[in-house]
Motif scaffolding. Structure first.
Motif, PDB file in Angstrom:
ATOM      1  N   CYS A   1       0.839  -1.217   0.000  1.00 60.95           N
ATOM      2  CA  CYS A   1       0.000   0.000   0.000  1.00 60.95           C
ATOM      3  C   CYS A   1       0.866   1.256   0.000  1.00 60.95           C
ATOM      4  CB  CYS A   1      -0.930   0.005   1.222  1.00 60.95           C
ATOM      5  SG  CYS A   1      -1.906   1.525   1.303  1.00 60.95           S
TER       6      CYS A   1
ATOM      7  N   LEU B   1      -0.018   4.163   0.669  1.00 63.64           N
ATOM      8  CA  LEU B   1      -0.403   5.103   1.721  1.00 63.64           C
ATOM      9  C   LEU B   1       0.048   4.627   3.094  1.00 63.64           C
ATOM     10  CD1 LEU B   1      -3.992   5.976   0.484  1.00 63.64           C
ATOM     11  CD2 LEU B   1      -1.816   7.070  -0.051  1.00 63.64           C
TER      12      LEU B   1
ATOM     13  N   PHE C   1      -0.898  -0.108   8.168  1.00 62.08           N
ATOM     14  CA  PHE C   1      -2.125   0.145   7.417  1.00 62.08           C
ATOM     15  C   PHE C   1      -2.054  -0.587   6.084  1.00 62.08           C
ATOM     16  CE2 PHE C   1      -4.083   2.714   4.038  1.00 62.08           C
ATOM     17  CZ  PHE C   1      -5.369   2.829   4.519  1.00 62.08           C
TER      18      PHE C   1
ATOM     19  N   CYS D   1      -8.005   5.274   2.856  1.00 61.11           N
ATOM     20  CA  CYS D   1      -7.855   4.388   1.696  1.00 61.11           C
ATOM     21  C   CYS D   1      -8.599   4.961   0.490  1.00 61.11           C
ATOM     22  CB  CYS D   1      -8.412   3.022   2.072  1.00 61.11           C
ATOM     23  SG  CYS D   1      -8.787   1.953   0.681  1.00 61.11           S
ATOM     24  N   TYR D   2      -7.945   4.921  -0.690  1.00 64.43           N
ATOM     25  CA  TYR D   2      -8.592   5.394  -1.911  1.00 64.43           C
ATOM     26  C   TYR D   2      -9.032   4.239  -2.807  1.00 64.43           C
ATOM     27  CZ  TYR D   2      -7.533  10.289  -1.032  1.00 64.43           C
ATOM     28  OH  TYR D   2      -7.494  11.556  -0.500  1.00 64.43           O
ATOM     29  N   ALA D   3      -9.078   3.040  -2.226  1.00 69.99           N
ATOM     30  CA  ALA D   3      -9.612   1.867  -2.933  1.00 69.99           C
ATOM     31  C   ALA D   3      -8.894   1.578  -4.249  1.00 69.99           C
ATOM     32  CB  ALA D   3     -11.112   2.029  -3.161  1.00 69.99           C
TER      33      ALA D   3
ATOM     34  N   GLY E   1      -6.869  -0.883  -4.825  1.00 67.98           N
ATOM     35  CA  GLY E   1      -6.951  -2.327  -5.061  1.00 67.98           C
ATOM     36  C   GLY E   1      -5.626  -3.068  -5.015  1.00 67.98           C
ATOM     37  N   SER E   2      -4.479  -2.351  -4.863  1.00 73.60           N
ATOM     38  CA  SER E   2      -3.176  -3.040  -4.863  1.00 73.60           C
ATOM     39  C   SER E   2      -3.111  -4.126  -3.794  1.00 73.60           C
ATOM     40  CB  SER E   2      -2.044  -2.052  -4.595  1.00 73.60           C
ATOM     41  OG  SER E   2      -1.985  -1.111  -5.584  1.00 73.60           O
ATOM     42  N   CYS E   3      -3.649  -3.814  -2.616  1.00 73.86           N
ATOM     43  CA  CYS E   3      -3.581  -4.782  -1.514  1.00 73.86           C
ATOM     44  C   CYS E   3      -4.365  -6.043  -1.851  1.00 73.86           C
ATOM     45  CB  CYS E   3      -4.099  -4.158  -0.222  1.00 73.86           C
ATOM     46  SG  CYS E   3      -5.724  -3.403  -0.392  1.00 73.86           S
TER      47      CYS E   3
ATOM     48  N   LYS F   1      -9.165  -4.366   0.224  1.00 75.78           N
ATOM     49  CA  LYS F   1      -9.800  -3.163  -0.356  1.00 75.78           C
ATOM     50  C   LYS F   1     -11.306  -3.176  -0.134  1.00 75.78           C
ATOM     51  CE  LYS F   1     -11.938  -2.744  -3.923  1.00 75.78           C
ATOM     52  NZ  LYS F   1     -12.695  -2.814  -5.120  1.00 75.78           N
TER      53      LYS F   1
ATOM     54  N   CYS G   1      -0.968   6.679  -5.261  1.00 76.28           N
ATOM     55  CA  CYS G   1      -1.485   5.327  -5.568  1.00 76.28           C
ATOM     56  C   CYS G   1      -1.385   5.062  -7.078  1.00 76.28           C
ATOM     57  CB  CYS G   1      -2.960   5.197  -5.169  1.00 76.28           C
ATOM     58  SG  CYS G   1      -3.245   5.140  -3.402  1.00 76.28           S
TER      59      CYS G   1
HETATM   60  S1  SF4 Z   1      -6.989  -0.258  -1.595  1.00 76.96           S
HETATM   61 FE1  SF4 Z   1      -5.407  -1.178  -0.312  1.00 76.96          FE
HETATM   62  S2  SF4 Z   1      -3.474  -0.597  -1.278  1.00 76.96           S
HETATM   63 FE2  SF4 Z   1      -5.065   0.801  -2.068  1.00 76.96          FE
HETATM   64  S3  SF4 Z   1      -5.049   2.593  -0.689  1.00 76.96           S
HETATM   65 FE3  SF4 Z   1      -6.590   1.168   0.089  1.00 76.96          FE
HETATM   66  S4  SF4 Z   1      -5.497  -0.051   1.627  1.00 76.96           S
HETATM   67 FE4  SF4 Z   1      -3.926   0.920   0.349  1.00 76.96          FE
END
Ligand code: SF4
Ligand code: SF4
Length: 360
Positions: free
Chosen positions: A22, A24, A31, A56-58, A60-62, A73, A200
């Motif tokens: 992530c 962030l 986190f 979180c800006y969603a 999706g990497s995680c 996410k 991100c």
């Molecule tokens: S979706 Fe996952 S990787 Fe992306 S900002 Fe949110 S917690 Fe971080």
């Protein structure tokens, strides 16, 4: 959490891959792993009290890299829906987020109710006379104002409770004021620049890394946010100046036109991304997402239609119907502000402020 849209997050075995990928996640922040852990252990109050759920800006990497398919996410998005439902005291948000049939019936009924009032609330109309004989107009008006104030205050209280927790165990007052100011400036800078969201999209593994800036999710989000704020500003100025602004070149009309273009662009691109499921972050759209984006898009498009109709003085029944759709959708957006995805417009800035302040 699963009723609010989370996948099987209990599959998480606490490896920390999500935190590692992530963008962030800051040093020692854990986190989003810590928030998933809270969920696995059933520590819902701890999870809700953590402003990080709004950071979180969603992207999706995680979720793409989680070896257990726990989909952090989606879990974070569900946690935000749950937080909005918990901070809103009537229970309506819970129903809107967890029951699709209820959402459809409720929003449709609300639209019919608004349309009914628009068509009948004229002093000499037979139905108006019947309604206002039964319940005076002032009572309906005051009830509406009271409801708005109640909802507004409940959102403010929810946001402030996040901040109050931060003051516990912090240093002397002078340092706090300096830190508060710095945190405020950082929050405003983030809202204007979306730097964290840009980080991100700029990640070397991101699908968006080499795409034009205007197509990147941070920019699309920015156009929707500032488009809506601009439209609110134009509407408020129209109201304050008592200026119907039917000429395209008046300042309020120019602000409205520019803001409307921005919002329609952002809403259109978002709908296309969700329909095409361009990346994992656009794969799991819920009805609440479609209703919100659809309402923004429809309010924008019908607004432009009305602008053309008014400028050209095309007065006919079809344009009156478009005007009614525009007004009904806009009223629903405003009335459901505290009960919908829209609520993040209040909670995220507060959480960002709490986050920046917490780092001081
Ligand atoms: S979706 Fe996952 S990787 Fe992306 S900002 Fe949110 S917690 Fe971080
Ligand atoms: S959510 Fe997935 S990546 Fe994150 S700690 Fe759990 S198992 Fe590991």
């Amino acid at each position: 959490m699963q009723r609010y849209g989370a996948s099987d997050f209990t599959a998480c075995y606490n490896c920390g891959t999500c935190t590692a990928v992530c963008n962030l996640s800051e040093k020692n922040s854990e986190f989003p792993r810590k928030l998933v852990r809270y969920g696995v252990l059933g520590l819902k109050e701890e999870a809700l009290a953590d402003p990080a759920i709004w950071l979180c800006y969603a992207c999706g990497s995680c979720s793409e890299t989680c070896p257990r398919g726990a989909d952090p996410k989606n879990y974070m998005a569900a946690l935000r829906r749950y937080a909005v439902a918990r901070m809103e005291p009537t229970g309506l948000t819970r129903l809107l987020f967890t029951s699709n049939p209820f959402s459809v019936v409720f929003t449709a009924l609300l639209a019919v109710l608004f349309a009914f009032f628009m068509l009948t609330v004229k002093p000499d109309h037979v139905i108006s006379r019947w309604i206002f004989d039964w319940m005076p107009e002032e009572i309906i008006h005051n009830l509406g104002m009271g409801l708005f104030i109640f909802l507004g205050l409940s959102m403010v209280v929810g946001g402030l409770s996040m901040l109050v927790k931060l003051f516990k165990g912090k240093p002397a007052q002078e340092k706090r004021i300096a830190s508060l100011w710095k945190a405020f400036v950082e929050t405003v800078a983030e809202l204007i620049s979306m730097k964290r969201f840009r980080d991100c999209d700029a990640d070397e593994t991101s699908y968006w890394r080499d795409k034009p800036a205007v197509l990147k999710p941070w920019f699309v989000h920015l156009t929707i946010m500032w488009g809506f704020i601009g439209l609110l500003l134009a509407t408020a100025l129209d109201f304050i100046l008592k200026d119907p602004a039917t000429t395209l070149w008046l300042p309020t009309r120019l602000i409205g036109t520019a803001a409307g273009l921005s919002m329609v662009y952002g809403a259109t691109v978002s709908v296309v991304y969700r329909l095409k499921k361009v990346t994992m972050s656009y794969e799991d759209s819920r009805l609440a997402d479609w209703l919100f984006l659809g309402a923004l898009w429809l309010a924008g498009i019908t607004g432009f239609w009305m602008e053309i109709a008014v400028t050209g003085d095309y007065s006919n029944d079809f344009n009156r119907i478009i005007f009614m759709i525009h007004t009904v959708v806009s009223m629903e957006l405003v009335l459901l502000f505290a009960f919908s995805k829209f609520a993040h417009a209040i909670y995220r800035p507060i959480a960002l402020f709490a986050h920046f302040y917490g780092k001081k």
